[in-house]
Design an enzyme around this catalytic site. Structure first.
Site, PDB file in Angstrom:
ATOM      1  N   SER A 101     -65.233 -53.245 -29.368  1.00  0.00           N
ATOM      2  CA  SER A 101     -64.622 -52.271 -28.469  1.00  0.00           C
ATOM      3  C   SER A 101     -63.255 -52.775 -28.035  1.00  0.00           C
ATOM      4  CB  SER A 101     -65.502 -52.063 -27.236  1.00  0.00           C
ATOM      5  OG  SER A 101     -64.750 -51.380 -26.248  1.00  0.00           O
ATOM      6  N   HIS A 140     -64.543 -49.501 -32.156  1.00  0.00           N
ATOM      7  CA  HIS A 140     -65.004 -48.625 -31.085  1.00  0.00           C
ATOM      8  C   HIS A 140     -63.868 -48.374 -30.097  1.00  0.00           C
ATOM      9  CE1 HIS A 140     -68.207 -46.855 -28.598  1.00  0.00           C
ATOM     10  NE2 HIS A 140     -67.606 -47.405 -27.557  1.00  0.00           N
ATOM     11  N   ASP A 144     -62.747 -46.461 -26.671  1.00  0.00           N
ATOM     12  CA  ASP A 144     -63.261 -45.846 -25.452  1.00  0.00           C
ATOM     13  C   ASP A 144     -62.190 -45.003 -24.774  1.00  0.00           C
ATOM     14  OD1 ASP A 144     -65.999 -46.948 -25.132  1.00  0.00           O
ATOM     15  OD2 ASP A 144     -64.950 -48.867 -25.175  1.00  0.00           O
ATOM     16  N   MET A 192     -61.301 -42.747 -21.677  1.00  0.00           N
ATOM     17  CA  MET A 192     -61.771 -42.446 -20.314  1.00  0.00           C
ATOM     18  C   MET A 192     -60.710 -41.658 -19.564  1.00  0.00           C
ATOM     19  SD  MET A 192     -63.129 -46.195 -19.276  1.00  0.00           S
ATOM     20  CE  MET A 192     -64.230 -47.152 -20.324  1.00  0.00           C
ATOM     21  N   HIS A 231     -65.466 -42.937 -28.508  1.00  0.00           N
ATOM     22  CA  HIS A 231     -66.438 -42.670 -27.451  1.00  0.00           C
ATOM     23  C   HIS A 231     -65.724 -41.936 -26.320  1.00  0.00           C
ATOM     24  CE1 HIS A 231     -69.277 -44.723 -24.277  1.00  0.00           C
ATOM     25  NE2 HIS A 231     -69.372 -43.418 -24.281  1.00  0.00           N
ATOM     26  N   MET A 285     -76.312 -45.715 -24.075  1.00  0.00           N
ATOM     27  CA  MET A 285     -75.552 -46.606 -23.187  1.00  0.00           C
ATOM     28  C   MET A 285     -76.515 -47.636 -22.597  1.00  0.00           C
ATOM     29  SD  MET A 285     -72.382 -45.820 -23.319  1.00  0.00           S
ATOM     30  CE  MET A 285     -71.865 -47.056 -22.127  1.00  0.00           C
ATOM     31  N   ASP A 308     -74.388 -49.650 -26.619  1.00  0.00           N
ATOM     32  CA  ASP A 308     -73.061 -49.930 -26.073  1.00  0.00           C
ATOM     33  C   ASP A 308     -73.183 -50.439 -24.640  1.00  0.00           C
ATOM     34  OD1 ASP A 308     -70.382 -49.957 -25.370  1.00  0.00           O
ATOM     35  OD2 ASP A 308     -70.083 -47.790 -25.557  1.00  0.00           O
TER      36      ASP A 308
END
Ligand code: DX5
Ligand code: ZN
Length: 217
Positions: A6, A31, A33, A35, A64, A135, A173
């Site tokens: 990640s 990965h 992320d 947000m 994600h 998660m 994750d």
């Protein structure tokens, strides 16, 4: 097991270097992320970063989405180079529509579950998805402690997968290290995301290799 470093815990001033390192170490996925500061109480980055690093990696880009209104981000993510797009079940009243949209743009559709959401909500969509991301911490931040209660959830999901002869990936994750990855693998997980475990070490390449080694790859 497939490993998905990640980049949330990578060195943002040297992102290209960290990404090239992770591919060289043999990590199958990257990965990413995303947000928005609303669905989760933190901001990260968006599709411009994805686009900027795409030319420097042949890894599978696993995006994600931790955002409200995830349907607005599917086309931009696909155009920026996403291969897999993960959407939280909790982030939309129309999860099926969003997953359909992901497939329409040519990406793999992944549904993501918060720790408090049971797998039973997926009963009617499991045959449609390419992956389920469980998660194993509350979403929003790297470096949190693995929630051991999630092992039973992964086991139940894996059992349903076997009983119904489905072939989606089970990804985990949050809080993954060389111990928790083995517990997740035993429970049925096939892909593991790891951020702080890899990038907070002085030899991140070695950490990726350790995760492969302890899971038999
Ligand atoms: C948390 C993110 C994770 C995070 C994992 O919301 O979804 O991908 O980067 O970080 P670690 O491996 O440090 O728990
Ligand atoms: Zn993530």
């Amino acid at each position: 097991m497939k490993i998905a470093p990640s980049i949330l815990s990578a060195d943002f001033a040297n992102l290209r270097k960290d990404i090239e390192m992770s591919e060289k170490a043999g990590a199958e996925y990257l990965h990413i992320d995303i947000m928005d500061g609303h669905f989760v109480p933190n901001l990260s980055f968006g599709e411009p970063i994805l686009k900027a690093v795409r030319p420097y990696s042949n890894q599978i880009f696993d995006c994600h989405l931790m955002v409200e209104n995830p349907e607005d981000y599917i086309v931009p993510m696909a155009e920026a180079g996403a291969d897999i797009i993960g959407v939280h079940y909790e982030s939309t009243p129309h999860i099926y529509r969003v997953l359909q949209k992901i497939k329409e743009v040519g990406c793999k559709a992944e549904v993501v579950l918060n720790p408090g959401t049971p797998i039973e909500v997926l009963t009617d969509i499991l045959a449609f998805v390419d992956a389920v991301l469980v998660m194993t911490v509350n979403p929003g931040f790297g470096g949190q402690k693995f929630l051991p209660n999630m092992i039973g959830k992964i086991q139940r999901l894996s059992q349903v997968k076997t009983e119904q002869k489905l072939d989606f990936e089970i990804e985990v994750d949050g809080g993954i290290n060389e111990q928790t990855i083995q517990e997740c693998q035993k429970a049925g997980a096939t892909v593991a995301v790891a951020g702080s475990y890899i990038f907070n070490d002085s030899n991140p390449m070695n950490k990726i290799k350790v995760l492969h080694k302890v899971t038999g790859d």
